[in-house]
Motif scaffolding. Structure first.
Motif: not given
Length: 418
Positions: A336-339, A358-365, A381-387
């Motif tokens: 959800a935070y790739q952009d 990432d520009i391939l849509g890979r999983s986080f792992k 790591v970029f996720g909800e908390e970081e945003a």
């Protein structure tokens, strides 16, 4: 249909291309230190330019040039070397009217249809310098010192400078008569090419690599022994200058170089490493070439260096420059935070930091595995908390230490660390 690179050519891919770039950057920087400016000439020229400039009796012109007729019916040639094109540009653009000396360097691709061997290709890269307007031995010494410093700053050892003088139009005719007199009784034992060279340019026989010809010419008279007083003075002054610069050298009376335009000083840098096939680069003085191509008599000196052979030598001495790391920081993001992750990578890149997202849509792992494989220095790591907090936690991959800071602080941190 499966396509492959033409025989005698090669693709240079990452990370090898980074190694090339580092060597070329070192050469460019050093040339600028010596006040040489870059010149870029066309990949193809009129065939006549090389026939007159290089010499229509040389192996390059007789056997190795890539000639073609363009749609206008003009005879054209892919350049087999750099000097003739630089001289043509020197004349065409009136550089002779500018203050001397005119000092130029180039990085080019050149083309010769010749026998394939390690480090020698039919399309190859050359680095070179040309200095116009000075007849002084100090110009020869400067060109040689540039090369010596280039090799030294690359860390190269086990190479030697070998040089010779082949005289000028005043003293060379008498020498060629002596050489023909010596060779005439052995003419039938020379290779086919050298038999042709006997009348056209017998001095080239001294450079033949055939064992039979080398044995015949072992005791042949040398041009260095028949120099006119002016050439002798030039030669002695060059050696004095090299001694003054503390540049070691060996006098090699057999060096004549393979192109007809050389006069007086000729030199080669030689390696004993098998992989580089002996000669790393060569050059010398060509005081008659500008006039031969239609200009006023202009003294000149220069050299050309094959990049592929140089890289072989660096590899043999374990001196190849190391490619840069693929990324300094990798930003792994939840889907959800790739952009946002990509936008922050762009911000880092704008600040001069080598960042990947990432520009391939890979999983986080999968992104974490990729960050490990690519050898990134830091992982973010970029996720909800970081945003939400505009805050980042990054991990140094070498030891696992973590750092937490704001996005603005992260940019400054990376600039200081990297």
């Amino acid at each position: 249909m499966n396509y492959t690179a033409p025989r005698g050519t090669k693709d240079v891919l990452p990370p090898d291309s980074q190694v090339w770039q580092k060597v070329e950057a070192k050469f460019r920087e050093l040339c600028e230190r010596f006040s040489y400016g870059e010149i870029r000439t066309p990949t193809f020229e009129q065939t006549e330019l090389f026939a007159r400039g290089v010499g229509d009796a040389t192996d390059v012109v007789r056997k190795e040039m890539y000639n073609f007729e363009d749609k206008g019916g003009r005879a054209m040639t892919l350049r087999p070397e750099g000097t003739a094109g630089v001289v043509r540009a020197y004349l065409e653009h009136g550089l002779a009217s500018l203050p001397s000396p005119q000092k130029l360097f180039y990085l080019i691709s050149a083309f010769r249809y010749e026998k394939m061997q390690k480090g020698r290709y039919r399309e190859f890269a050359q680095l070179g310098c040309e200095c116009f307007g000075s007849a002084e031995p100090s110009a020869d010494a400067e060109i040689i010192s540039l090369l010596w410093l280039f090799f030294s700053e690359l860390g190269m050892n086990d190479i030697s400078l070998q040089l010779n003088s082949i005289g000028c139009p005043d003293c060379r005719p008498a020498y060629l008569d002596q050489l023909r007199d010596y060779l005439r009784p052995h003419l039938g034992d020379l290779c086919e090419d050298c038999q042709k060279r006997f009348e056209i340019n017998p001095m080239r026989i001294l450079d033949c690599k055939q064992e039979a010809c080398q044995a015949i010419t072992q005791d042949a008279p040398a041009p260095l022994d028949t120099l006119c007083p002016s050439c002798q003075d030039h030669w002695e002054e060059l050696l004095r200058l090299l001694d003054f610069y503390a540049i070691p050298y060996t006098v090699n009376k057999r060096i004549v170089r393979g192109l007809d335009y050389y006069t007086r000083t000729v030199f080669e840098f030689i390696s004993d490493n098998v992989g580089s096939q002996g000669t790393i680069c060569g050059g010398g003085r060509y005081d008659g070439l500008v006039e031969e191509l239609g200009g006023q008599a202009t003294p000149a000196v220069g050299f050309a260096l094959g990049v592929e052979r140089l890289l072989l030598e660096l590899e043999a001495q374990d001196l190849l420059p190391q490619p840069d790391q693929e990324a300094q920081i990798f930003i792994a993001s939840f889907p959800a935070y790739q952009d946002q992750a990509s936008a922050f990578a762009y911000r880092l890149r704008s600040a001069g930091i080598h960042a990947e997202a990432d520009i391939l849509g890979r999983s986080f792992k999968a992104q974490l595995k990729h960050a490990n494989r690519m050898g990134a220095t830091y992982l973010m790591v970029f996720g909800e908390e970081e945003a939400a907090r505009m805050n980042a936690t990054i991990k140094r991959m070498a030891d696992g230490e973590e750092f937490e800071m704001s996005f603005d602080e992260l940019v400054q941190f990376l600039l200081q660390q990297l």
